[in-house]
Scaffold this active site. Structure first.
Site, PDB file in Angstrom:
ATOM      1  CG  HIS A   1      -2.295  -0.996   0.758  1.00 28.77           C
ATOM      2  ND1 HIS A   1      -3.395  -1.057   2.261  1.00 28.77           N
ATOM      3  CD2 HIS A   1      -2.474  -1.942  -0.065  1.00 28.77           C
ATOM      4  CE1 HIS A   1      -4.050  -1.908   1.841  1.00 28.77           C
ATOM      5  NE2 HIS A   1      -3.707  -2.146   0.721  1.00 28.77           N
TER       6      HIS A   1
ATOM      7  CG  ASP B   1      -2.521  -6.145  -3.939  1.00 25.71           C
ATOM      8  OD1 ASP B   1      -3.412  -6.001  -4.106  1.00 25.71           O
ATOM      9  OD2 ASP B   1      -2.758  -6.966  -2.150  1.00 25.71           O
TER      10      ASP B   1
ATOM     11  CG  HIS C   1      -9.346  -5.107   2.397  1.00 20.75           C
ATOM     12  ND1 HIS C   1      -8.323  -3.796   2.080  1.00 20.75           N
ATOM     13  CD2 HIS C   1      -8.434  -6.023   1.367  1.00 20.75           C
ATOM     14  CE1 HIS C   1      -7.942  -3.805   1.071  1.00 20.75           C
ATOM     15  NE2 HIS C   1      -7.637  -4.915   0.085  1.00 20.75           N
TER      16      HIS C   1
ATOM     17  CE1 TYR D   1      -3.092  -8.722   3.251  1.00 16.75           C
ATOM     18  CE2 TYR D   1      -5.459  -9.646   4.191  1.00 16.75           C
ATOM     19  CZ  TYR D   1      -4.338  -9.381   4.249  1.00 16.75           C
ATOM     20  OH  TYR D   1      -4.430  -8.499   2.114  1.00 16.75           O
TER      21      TYR D   1
ATOM     22  CG  HIS E   1      -9.605  -7.317  -4.031  1.00 17.86           C
ATOM     23  ND1 HIS E   1     -10.202  -6.375  -4.038  1.00 17.86           N
ATOM     24  CD2 HIS E   1      -8.523  -7.335  -2.606  1.00 17.86           C
ATOM     25  CE1 HIS E   1      -9.357  -5.071  -3.257  1.00 17.86           C
ATOM     26  NE2 HIS E   1      -8.174  -6.087  -2.147  1.00 17.86           N
TER      27      HIS E   1
ATOM     28  CG  HIS F   1      -1.899 -11.297  -0.136  1.00 15.22           C
ATOM     29  ND1 HIS F   1      -1.303 -10.450  -1.049  1.00 15.22           N
ATOM     30  CD2 HIS F   1      -2.804 -10.203   0.309  1.00 15.22           C
ATOM     31  CE1 HIS F   1      -1.407  -9.444  -1.425  1.00 15.22           C
ATOM     32  NE2 HIS F   1      -2.910  -9.204  -0.810  1.00 15.22           N
TER      33      HIS F   1
ATOM     34  CD  GLU G   1      -5.367  -2.968  -2.141  1.00 14.23           C
ATOM     35  OE1 GLU G   1      -6.324  -3.580  -1.713  1.00 14.23           O
ATOM     36  OE2 GLU G   1      -5.003  -2.151  -1.943  1.00 14.23           O
TER      37      GLU G   1
ATOM     38  CG  ASP H   1      -6.407  -8.959  -0.001  1.00 10.86           C
ATOM     39  OD1 ASP H   1      -6.523  -9.771  -0.478  1.00 10.86           O
ATOM     40  OD2 ASP H   1      -7.062  -8.106  -0.181  1.00 10.86           O
TER      41      ASP H   1
END
Lengths: 53, 399
Positions: free
Chosen positions: B23, B84, B147, B195, B80, B228, B82, B167
Site C-alpha cells: 500500500h 496487487d 476489504h 494482516y 478483488h 496472500h 486492487e 484477502d
C-alpha cells in the site's frame, strides 16, 4: 421500520439497532438520521443508501 | 513456478520475498508476501482465479503459458481488483481479449476505473454458480468491505470443498511452501494477526456477518486458499475461529504504552508508568514502544492485541510529536471497540500535548479513563514515583 442498505459496501442500517457508536439511538428511522451521517463501514453519505428489499 | 495443490488445482501466483512495504508505505511486510493466483481445471471448464501485482505481469503470463495454453482458460475470476491482484490483467487479456471476467458489479466498475478497458465482464452475485462440469461448480459469495466494496469469495465443491477467500484469511508471508502445516506456525500466525489488525480491523462487523453466513452454509471445507500467504490445510477451521475472536472487540490482557520522546523525559515517564501497572496487576503484559523508532504497523498490531493503550508525547510547538500524530491517525482508522486509554507526557512551558492526545484517543473511539499525567522538564524521583502511582491507579481503573 424500513431498513436501508449501503450501495457501496453492503452495510445495512437497521433502525431497531441504530448506530450507537456514532450517537444514533436505537429506534431512529433512516429518514431521521442527520444529513451528515455517513456509512459507518465505508464512509459514504445517506444518498448512497437504498431501501432494503 | 507453478505448484500443484490438488490433482486439478495449481498455484500460479508470485512469491515476493523482496516486498517490504505494501500500500505504498502504509503497511510494512517484513516477511515479504505472495500474490496467489489459482488455476482450477474442472471436467469441462478451466478457470483462473485472480492474477498478481503489475510489476510481475509478464513473468506471470509467461509462466502461466508454460502451465496451460491460455486459450484453454474459459473464465478469469476476479475476486478483488486492487492492483496487487488485478495488476496482470492487461498483459493477460492482451493474449485472450474475449475471455469472460467474472466479478461483482463493483468489481467491474473498479476494473474499468483502473484499466479503462471494455472487456467481457460477467457480473455475479452471492449464490451464482459457474458450472465446471462433472457435477462440480464454483459458487460466488459477495464479501463487500473484506476489504474493498468489490470483494467476493468463491467456493469450489470439489476436492472436499475449497474456499477461495481472496484477502480474507491472508497473511503477508513469503514462503516457498504452499501450506500452513509446512511453515513455522508462530511467525505465520503473527503475520495473520498483523494482516487482520492493519487491513481488516475497520471492517469487524462485516467480518462477523460474513463468517457467520459462511458457517451457516455448513459447507465441507478441506482448504482455504487466500490471495496472500500460505493455504490453510491443517485445521482450516482454526483461522475462522480466530477471525470470530478478532472481529469481536478483541483484547488480550495487555497494556501497550506508545510514546515519543525528545530528551528521554517522556520515555522515563513511560517506564515508570509501566512499573506501576506491573506492580498493581502482575498478570498484565505491558509493552513499551517508541512510535518514532518502532515499526508503525507492528505497534498497531500490539494495540489491536491490547485492552488498553497509553499514549505519550512531549509538548513541542504547542502540540504533540510527528510520530504520535501519524500513529494516532492510523489508530483512528482501525475503528477499535471497547478499548480504554489515557495520555501522558513531559513539557517545558505550555504542555498542551497530554490534553490533545487524550482528545485524539477519544476521537479514535478509545474510552479515556482520566486526565492523564504531565511532568515539567526532567522528572526527578518524586515525579517518577508519581508516574508509578499513576500506573498503579490506571491498572486499578481498568480492572
Amino acid at each position: 421500520m424500513q431498513k436501508y442498505v449501503c450501495n457501496v459496501c453492503g452495510y445495512e442500517y437497521d433502525p431497531a439497532v441504530g448506530d450507537p457508536d456514532n450517537g444514533i439511538a436505537p429506534g431512529t428511522s433512516f429518514e431521521d438520521l442527520p444529513a451528515d451521517w455517513v456509512c459507518p463501514m465505508c464512509g459514504v453519505g445517506k444518498e448512497d443508501f437504498s431501501p432494503a428489499e | 513456478m507453478a505448484k500443484r495443490i490438488t490433482d486439478n488445482i495449481t498455484w500460479v501466483g508470485k512469491t515476493d520475498w523482496e516486498l517490504k512495504m505494501f500500500h505504498g508505505n502504509e503497511l510494512s511486510t517484513r516477511r515479504g508476501s505472495s500474490y496467489n493466483a489459482y488455476l482450477l481445471r474442472g471436467a469441462s471448464k478451466t478457470v483462473l482465479i485472480d492474477t498478481v501485482w503489475g510489476p510481475y505481469d509478464r513473468e506471470f503470463v509467461a509462466r502461466l503459458k508454460q502451465e496451460i495454453d491460455l486459450t484453454q482458460i474459459d473464465a478469469v475470476i476476479m475476486q478483488h481488483n486492487e492492483s496487487d491482484h488485478s495488476g496482470a490483467l492487461v498483459e493477460l487479456m492482451r493474449a485472450i481479449p474475449g475471455t469472460p471476467i467474472y466479478c461483482t458489479a463493483k468489481g467491474e466498475a473498479i476494473i474499468r476505473g483502473h484499466y479503462h478497458q471494455d472487456w467481457n465482464f460477467v457480473k455475479v452475485k452471492t449464490g451464482d454458480k459457474l458450472d465446471l462440469g462433472g457435477g462440480e461448480s464454483l459458487t460466488f459469495i459477495e464479501a463487500p468491505m473484506l476489504h474493498w466494496p468489490d470483494t467476493m469469495f468463491s467456493y469450489y465443491d470439489g476436492c472436499g470443498g475449497i474456499l477461495f477467500s481472496n484477502d480474507g484469511f491472508g497473511q503477508h508471508y513469503a514462503s516457498e511452501s504452499l501450506f500452513n502445516d509446512e511453515v513455522p506456525e508462530a511467525e505465520m500466525m503473527a503475520e495473520a494477526e498483523k494482516y487482520y489488525a492493519n487491513i481488516l480491523a475497520p471492517f469487524c462487523p462485516m467480518v462477523t456477518r460474513k463468517v457467520k453466513e459462511i458457517l451457516a452454509m455448513n459447507l465441507p471445507l478441506a482448504l482455504i486458499c487466500p490471495s496472500h500467504g500460505v493455504i490453510w490445510r491443517k485445521d482450516p477451521g482454526k483461522i475462522i475461529e480466530k477471525y470470530i475472536l478478532w472481529a469481536d472487540a478483541y483484547a488480550e490482557n495487555q497494556v501497550t504504552i506508545v510514546y515519543d520522546t525528545m530528551w528521554n523525559s517522556t520515555r522515563r515517564m513511560a517506564e515508570a508508568i509501566a512499573r506501576g501497572i506491573t506492580s498493581a496487576a502482575p498478570g498484565t503484559a505491558v509493552k513499551l514502544f517508541n512510535a518514532a523508532k518502532e515499526d508503525k504497523n507492528d505497534i498497531l498490531t500490539e494495540i489491536f492485541h491490547s485492552r488498553a493503550v497509553i499514549a505519550g508525547s512531549p509538548t513541542i510547538n504547542n502540540g504533540y510529536s510527528y510520530a504520535m500524530a501519524g500513529l494516532m491517525e492510523m489508530v483512528k482508522g482501525m475503528k477499535l471497540k471497547k478499548k480504554v486509554g489515557a495520555a501522558f507526557g513531559s513539557f517545558g512551558w505550555s504542555g498542551e500535548a497530554v490534553k490533545q492526545l487524550s482528545a485524539l484517543l477519544a476521537e479514535a473511539g478509545i474510552t479515556v479513563v482520566d486526565e492523564g499525567i504531565r511532568t515539567p522538564w526532567v522528572p526527578d524521583e518524586t515525579a517518577l514515583a508519581a508516574c508509578e502511582e499513576y500506573g498503579r491507579e490506571f491498572a486499578r481503573k481498568i480492572q
